[in-house]
Scaffold this active site. Structure first.
Site, PDB file in Angstrom:
ATOM      1  N   GLY A 123      24.001  72.870  31.259  1.00 21.00           N
ATOM      2  CA  GLY A 123      23.190  73.206  29.819  1.00 21.00           C
ATOM      3  C   GLY A 123      23.201  74.504  29.662  1.00 21.00           C
ATOM      4  O   GLY A 123      22.193  75.144  28.899  1.00 21.00           O
ATOM      5  N   GLU A 160      35.480  70.011  20.776  1.00 21.51           N
ATOM      6  CA  GLU A 160      34.726  69.172  21.337  1.00 21.51           C
ATOM      7  C   GLU A 160      34.708  67.869  20.731  1.00 21.51           C
ATOM      8  O   GLU A 160      34.944  66.630  21.450  1.00 21.51           O
ATOM      9  CB  GLU A 160      33.317  69.437  21.268  1.00 21.51           C
ATOM     10  CG  GLU A 160      32.627  70.914  21.946  1.00 21.51           C
ATOM     11  CD  GLU A 160      32.563  70.513  23.760  1.00 21.51           C
ATOM     12  OE1 GLU A 160      32.435  69.412  24.159  1.00 21.51           O
ATOM     13  OE2 GLU A 160      32.403  71.531  24.429  1.00 21.51           O
ATOM     14  N   ASP A 172      25.832  75.867  20.212  1.00 25.41           N
ATOM     15  CA  ASP A 172      26.334  76.513  21.619  1.00 25.41           C
ATOM     16  C   ASP A 172      27.934  77.558  20.737  1.00 25.41           C
ATOM     17  O   ASP A 172      27.686  78.740  21.294  1.00 25.41           O
ATOM     18  CB  ASP A 172      27.113  75.642  22.340  1.00 25.41           C
ATOM     19  CG  ASP A 172      26.220  74.585  22.861  1.00 25.41           C
ATOM     20  OD1 ASP A 172      24.749  74.638  22.510  1.00 25.41           O
ATOM     21  OD2 ASP A 172      26.559  73.720  23.605  1.00 25.41           O
TER      22      ASP A 172
END
Ligand code: NG1
Length: 364
Positions: A123, A160, A172
């Site tokens: 994470g 991604e 992110d």
């Protein structure tokens, strides 16, 4: 290892493996999210910070279509650019080559060495750091015109989506591309406007690994995404960013509405957290972090026994607030602590949770 020493070590590994000098070097840091969890893919608000742990890459162009890589965390390997995706980390390199095509990039073979101290599946955005570092190094090696941080982040997010199979939000990649360690980034995931802010004076954020890696995360992540889309449709809004607490009424909430309640209340908490940073109110911020964790646990249902235990140990050891960070289901916890007592708080919490360990202290 200091930055220069670490860079020299990477160049040496590249040299040993490929028998030549790299054409480009780049690095990117991991991140921990202070507050604003599972809001990014709902066009919402987030407040992540960079950690000092980072990923460095060294690469050079080959004159064939092979991508060959070594890494201190993952298996050495090679594959052709045109081979299908198979979950190997080199898919990140192939994804990056494809993303750069619209800005003049070329599909060329690559030799790459990667060195990272960001724990994977924790994470703390090891994948965004890898994507941004590879993209930056390819921009240099392929001598492309400079690309903005926001463009880099959007390319990384597409890696991604299209090459890794995670339908993640933009948090992110934006913070990893545009912030520097110690900054907090208040990011509006709809407009991509952001503001860099500082932590409260005299305080640090401890990032502590629970010792359990994320489990079931991709499946449950995609399920939460679908539940949020369904909730938005029921509430008659284009995304949960536009929903308000008044829309829930007094009825018992089903799963979709519980997810929506978390997202709506979390956006409110991020705004309140920004106000705490502006008026230097660490206890207000800690309180909001605690509420965020409770909402992730009860309404969003993405916590785990290990995360809950670590959060409550950090709170009882004296943290002003503690919560899971990232997708959940394992991985890391962030805790706001007074600088003077931070070491002591983390040591006591780690004693109570023997599998846990400190990753980083974030300070200004
Ligand atoms: P982590 O757990 O750091 O991978 C994931 C998503 C983010 C965001 C958070 C939850 C990926 C690559 N990133 O973060 O976009 O949605 O969960 O706030 O899946």
């Amino acid at each position: 290892m200091d930055d220069e020493h670490s860079r020299n070590h990477l160049i040496k590994s590249f040299n040993n493996q490929f028998g030549r000098e790299p054409m480009a070097l780049a690095h990117a840091h991991g991140r921990a999210n202070l507050i604003g969890e599972h809001t990014d893919y709902n066009d919402g608000l987030v407040l992540p910070c960079l950690i000092s742990n980072r990923t460095e890459v060294a690469l050079a162009i080959r004159d064939d279509d092979l991508v060959c890589g070594i890494s201190n965390q993952f298996l050495t390997g090679h594959k052709a650019i045109y081979d299908g995706l198979d979950g190997h980390w080199l898919d990140f390199v192939i994804g990056a080559l494809h993303q750069l095509l619209p800005v003049g990039g070329r599909l060329q073979g690559i030799d790459i060495a990667v060195k990272s101290d960001i724990p994977p599946s924790a994470g703390v955005s090891s994948s965004a750091a890898l994507e941004i570092a590879i993209l930056r190094a390819l921009v240099t090696a392929q001598q492309l015109p400079s690309v903005t941080d926001t463009q880099l982040a959007l390319f990384a997010q597409r890696i991604e989506h299209d090459f890794i199979g995670t339908q993640c939000g933009i948090m992110d990649q934006m913070v990893v591309a545009a912030a520097t360690p110690g900054d907090c980034m208040m990011l509006d995931c709809r407009s991509l406007d952001y503001k860099l802010m500082s932590l409260p004076a005299g305080h640090v954020v401890a990032v502590v690994h629970s010792g359990s890696v994320r489990k079931l995360s991709d499946t449950v992540y995609n399920q939460r995404l679908a539940e949020c889309a369904a909730a938005a449709q029921i509430l008659g809004v284009s995304s949960l960013r536009d929903a308000t607490t008044g829309m829930f009424g007094n009825v018992v909430l089903d799963n979709e509405m519980k997810r929506a309640k978390h997202v709506v209340s979390e956006n409110v908490r991020v705004q309140a957290a920004v106000n705490c940073l502006l008026r230097n109110d660490p206890s207000g911020l800690g309180n909001l972090m605690n509420k965020s964790h409770d909402s992730l646990c009860d309404d969003y249902e993405v916590s785990s026994p290990e995360l809950d235990r670590l959060v409550s140990s950090l709170r009882s050891a004296g943290a002003l607030g503690a919560r899971l960070t990232g997708a959940g289901f394992g991985g890391c916890v962030v805790a706001l602590c007074e600088t003077a007592s931070a070491n002591d708080i983390v040591s006591r919490a780690v004693e109570m949770n023997p599998d846990s360990y400190l990753i980083d202290f974030i300070d200004n």
